[in-house]
Design a protein around this motif. Structure first.
Motif, PDB file in Angstrom:
ATOM      1  N   ASN A  98       0.849  -1.181   0.000  1.00 59.61           N
ATOM      2  CA  ASN A  98       0.000   0.000   0.000  1.00 59.61           C
ATOM      3  C   ASN A  98       0.890   1.238   0.000  1.00 59.61           C
ATOM      4  OD1 ASN A  98      -2.552   1.246   0.065  1.00 59.61           O
ATOM      5  ND2 ASN A  98      -2.438   1.510   2.282  1.00 59.61           N
ATOM      6  N   VAL A  99       0.602   2.184  -0.895  1.00 62.00           N
ATOM      7  CA  VAL A  99       1.480   3.336  -1.099  1.00 62.00           C
ATOM      8  C   VAL A  99       0.661   4.621  -1.085  1.00 62.00           C
ATOM      9  CG1 VAL A  99       3.181   4.401  -2.645  1.00 62.00           C
ATOM     10  CG2 VAL A  99       2.944   1.899  -2.581  1.00 62.00           C
ATOM     11  N   GLY A 100       1.148   5.633  -0.364  1.00 60.89           N
ATOM     12  CA  GLY A 100       0.562   6.961  -0.399  1.00 60.89           C
ATOM     13  C   GLY A 100       1.672   7.998  -0.484  1.00 60.89           C
ATOM     14  N   LEU A 101       1.577   8.938  -1.436  1.00 57.42           N
ATOM     15  CA  LEU A 101       2.639   9.895  -1.699  1.00 57.42           C
ATOM     16  C   LEU A 101       2.090  11.320  -1.700  1.00 57.42           C
ATOM     17  CD1 LEU A 101       4.293   7.967  -4.684  1.00 57.42           C
ATOM     18  CD2 LEU A 101       4.895   7.833  -2.249  1.00 57.42           C
ATOM     19  N   HIS A 102       2.649  12.157  -0.833  1.00 55.26           N
ATOM     20  CA  HIS A 102       2.213  13.547  -0.719  1.00 55.26           C
ATOM     21  C   HIS A 102       3.430  14.472  -0.867  1.00 55.26           C
ATOM     22  CE1 HIS A 102      -1.960  12.834   0.508  1.00 55.26           C
ATOM     23  NE2 HIS A 102      -1.491  11.777   1.140  1.00 55.26           N
ATOM     24  N   PRO A 103       3.558  15.173  -1.994  1.00 56.99           N
ATOM     25  CA  PRO A 103       4.690  16.065  -2.212  1.00 56.99           C
ATOM     26  C   PRO A 103       4.506  17.426  -1.532  1.00 56.99           C
ATOM     27  CG  PRO A 103       3.290  16.033  -4.134  1.00 56.99           C
ATOM     28  CD  PRO A 103       2.710  15.029  -3.179  1.00 56.99           C
ATOM     29  N   HIS A 104       5.607  18.138  -1.365  1.00 57.29           N
ATOM     30  CA  HIS A 104       5.557  19.515  -0.870  1.00 57.29           C
ATOM     31  C   HIS A 104       4.832  20.424  -1.862  1.00 57.29           C
ATOM     32  CE1 HIS A 104       8.346  19.125   2.541  1.00 57.29           C
ATOM     33  NE2 HIS A 104       9.125  18.381   1.767  1.00 57.29           N
ATOM     34  N   SER A 105       5.245  20.337  -3.124  1.00 58.80           N
ATOM     35  CA  SER A 105       4.810  21.291  -4.142  1.00 58.80           C
ATOM     36  C   SER A 105       3.405  20.988  -4.643  1.00 58.80           C
ATOM     37  CB  SER A 105       5.771  21.253  -5.335  1.00 58.80           C
ATOM     38  OG  SER A 105       5.240  21.987  -6.428  1.00 58.80           O
ATOM     39  N   PRO A 106       2.560  22.014  -4.792  1.00 53.47           N
ATOM     40  CA  PRO A 106       1.253  21.788  -5.412  1.00 53.47           C
ATOM     41  C   PRO A 106       1.350  21.489  -6.901  1.00 53.47           C
ATOM     42  CG  PRO A 106       1.600  24.121  -4.969  1.00 53.47           C
ATOM     43  CD  PRO A 106       2.746  23.408  -4.340  1.00 53.47           C
ATOM     44  N   MET A 107       2.543  21.616  -7.473  1.00 51.01           N
ATOM     45  CA  MET A 107       2.728  21.300  -8.888  1.00 51.01           C
ATOM     46  C   MET A 107       2.982  19.806  -9.112  1.00 51.01           C
ATOM     47  SD  MET A 107       2.309  24.264 -10.260  1.00 51.01           S
ATOM     48  CE  MET A 107       1.182  24.685  -8.927  1.00 51.01           C
ATOM     49  N   VAL A 108       3.296  19.074  -8.058  1.00 52.93           N
ATOM     50  CA  VAL A 108       3.541  17.626  -8.155  1.00 52.93           C
ATOM     51  C   VAL A 108       2.296  16.903  -7.654  1.00 52.93           C
ATOM     52  CG1 VAL A 108       5.044  15.715  -7.486  1.00 52.93           C
ATOM     53  CG2 VAL A 108       5.996  18.015  -7.736  1.00 52.93           C
ATOM     54  N   PRO A 109       1.751  15.959  -8.424  1.00 52.93           N
ATOM     55  CA  PRO A 109       0.515  15.298  -8.006  1.00 52.93           C
ATOM     56  C   PRO A 109       0.690  14.434  -6.757  1.00 52.93           C
ATOM     57  CG  PRO A 109       0.922  14.965 -10.351  1.00 52.93           C
ATOM     58  CD  PRO A 109       2.181  15.539  -9.764  1.00 52.93           C
ATOM     59  N   ILE A 110      -0.390  14.275  -6.031  1.00 56.26           N
ATOM     60  CA  ILE A 110      -0.529  13.220  -5.024  1.00 56.26           C
ATOM     61  C   ILE A 110      -0.751  11.915  -5.785  1.00 56.26           C
ATOM     62  CG2 ILE A 110      -1.999  12.373  -3.138  1.00 56.26           C
ATOM     63  CD1 ILE A 110      -2.761  15.366  -2.672  1.00 56.26           C
ATOM     64  N   SER A 111      -0.332  10.799  -5.225  1.00 57.61           N
ATOM     65  CA  SER A 111      -0.619   9.530  -5.885  1.00 57.61           C
ATOM     66  C   SER A 111      -0.729   8.398  -4.873  1.00 57.61           C
ATOM     67  CB  SER A 111       0.448   9.203  -6.927  1.00 57.61           C
ATOM     68  OG  SER A 111      -0.033   8.230  -7.845  1.00 57.61           O
ATOM     69  N   HIS A 112      -1.338   7.313  -5.322  1.00 57.84           N
ATOM     70  CA  HIS A 112      -1.672   6.172  -4.468  1.00 57.84           C
ATOM     71  C   HIS A 112      -1.568   4.889  -5.274  1.00 57.84           C
ATOM     72  CE1 HIS A 112      -5.063   3.305  -4.415  1.00 57.84           C
ATOM     73  NE2 HIS A 112      -4.745   3.129  -3.161  1.00 57.84           N
ATOM     74  N   LEU A 113      -1.187   3.827  -4.579  1.00 55.21           N
ATOM     75  CA  LEU A 113      -1.177   2.483  -5.176  1.00 55.21           C
ATOM     76  C   LEU A 113      -1.522   1.465  -4.105  1.00 55.21           C
ATOM     77  CD1 LEU A 113      -0.204   0.373  -7.468  1.00 55.21           C
ATOM     78  CD2 LEU A 113       1.936   0.342  -6.174  1.00 55.21           C
ATOM     79  N   ASN A 114      -2.287   0.459  -4.486  1.00 58.15           N
ATOM     80  CA  ASN A 114      -2.473  -0.712  -3.635  1.00 58.15           C
ATOM     81  C   ASN A 114      -2.528  -1.941  -4.524  1.00 58.15           C
ATOM     82  OD1 ASN A 114      -4.810  -2.736  -2.403  1.00 58.15           O
ATOM     83  ND2 ASN A 114      -3.337  -2.018  -0.883  1.00 58.15           N
TER      84      ASN A 114
END
Length: 310
Positions: A98-114
């Motif tokens: 299970n993966v959750g990714l939250h970047p600093h920059s609003p220019m980089v998307p959030i993303s998820h994987l399971n």
């Protein structure tokens, strides 16, 4: 009420899945570290009836918070869940990443994987999984490229996978109380059954490719977008969009899979953003970048069409 959990020696699930998932966790963490360039994952082992490793990265150069969690669990289903899943034996084994990714920059998307594998003691088995992309600002060219990549991957396995699983993602990654999707979608599949839907080796190969396309595409988007400029208004919008992700995780996703969720203590918090904001405020100003993004947050967008038509 669940009975006493079973031992890992009670039955032997098909080999290969757990080994690959452990390798995939290491591969993805390394790939994200290379794309981030500022921090490394910290690994924490835990035990239940089984165990796992939760890898977390915080305050990186690009990623503010990232989690890549592996688990392998032996347990018993509740009677209602056994009926819902239509399995004859309540004893089961499940492994997932299970993966959750939250970047600093609003220019980089959030993303998820399971990605998940389930096997009952009787041998009934299936794979499930999902991945999605949640841009703070929708870049139509990048959204189209993302969908082109996942479609090409699906096409190598089954020509029906992309339209079927893309529609599944449109339906799943939807906040009914907001009337919007949380991002530009991706793939969502449940109970891809061994034997009914393909040989074990064929389905495992598909899930492995789901993991590979996720790591490859997200690393590319990190590198492309990490250095784009932004200011306070964009950061403010990011916090509001992060709040939508939190709403989805807490009201749609976790309640629907709580019993089969991995049992590590951090699992439910893994995909939550490090901070978010809720405001009672009007809709974005007409014609603004925020308003244009809002227009794309709907099911049924054909991202492969020249204009992303519905």
């Amino acid at each position: 009420m669940k009975q006493q959990a079973i031992s890992s020696a009670a039955f032997a699930p098909r080999p290969g899945v757990e080994h690959w998932m452990r390798q995939f966790q290491d591969w993805l963490c390394h790939r994200l570290e290379m794309a981030d360039g500022g921090s490394r994952f910290v690994h924490e082992e835990w035990t239940h009836p089984g165990g796992g490793i939760t890898a977390t990265l915080q305050h990186g150069a690009v990623l503010e918070k990232a989690g890549v969690a592996f688990s392998a669990v032996w347990d018993q289903l509740s009677e209602p869940m056994a009926r819902q899943l239509r399995v004859k034996d309540r004893h089961y084994y499940t492994a997932d990443v299970n993966v959750g990714l939250h970047p600093h920059s609003p220019m980089v998307p959030i993303s998820h994987l399971n990605v998940r594998y389930f096997e009952a003691r009787t041998g009934e088995a299936w794979f499930a999984g999902s991945l999605d992309l949640t841009p703070i600002y929708v870049d139509v060219v990048q959204a189209r490229w993302f969908h082109e990549q996942i479609r090409a991957m699906c096409q190598r396995h089954d020509t029906g996978y992309y339209p079927r699983f893309k529609a599944g993602a449109d339906a799943h990654f939807y906040l009914p109380h907001r009337g919007e999707t949380r991002g530009v979608g991706g793939l969502f599949f449940e109970q891809l059954m061994v034997e009914r839907d393909g040989l074990f080796e064929e389905l495992l190969a598909f899930v492995q490719d789901v993991g590979e396309v996720f790591g490859r595409t997200y690393g590319t988007l990190m590198r492309q977008n990490a250095h784009l400029p932004y200011s306070a208004p964009e950061k403010h919008w990011q916090q509001q969009r992060r709040a939508r992700c939190a709403e989805f995780n807490l009201t749609v996703d976790c309640p629907g899979r709580s019993e089969l969720a991995a049992h590590g203590p951090q699992q439910f918090a893994l995909g939550l953003p490090p901070r978010a904001e809720w405001h009672h405020s009007p809709a974005p100003a007409p014609g603004s970048a925020e308003a244009r993004t809002q227009q794309w947050l709907r099911p049924g967008v054909d991202w492969l069409a020249p204009t992303g038509a519905a």
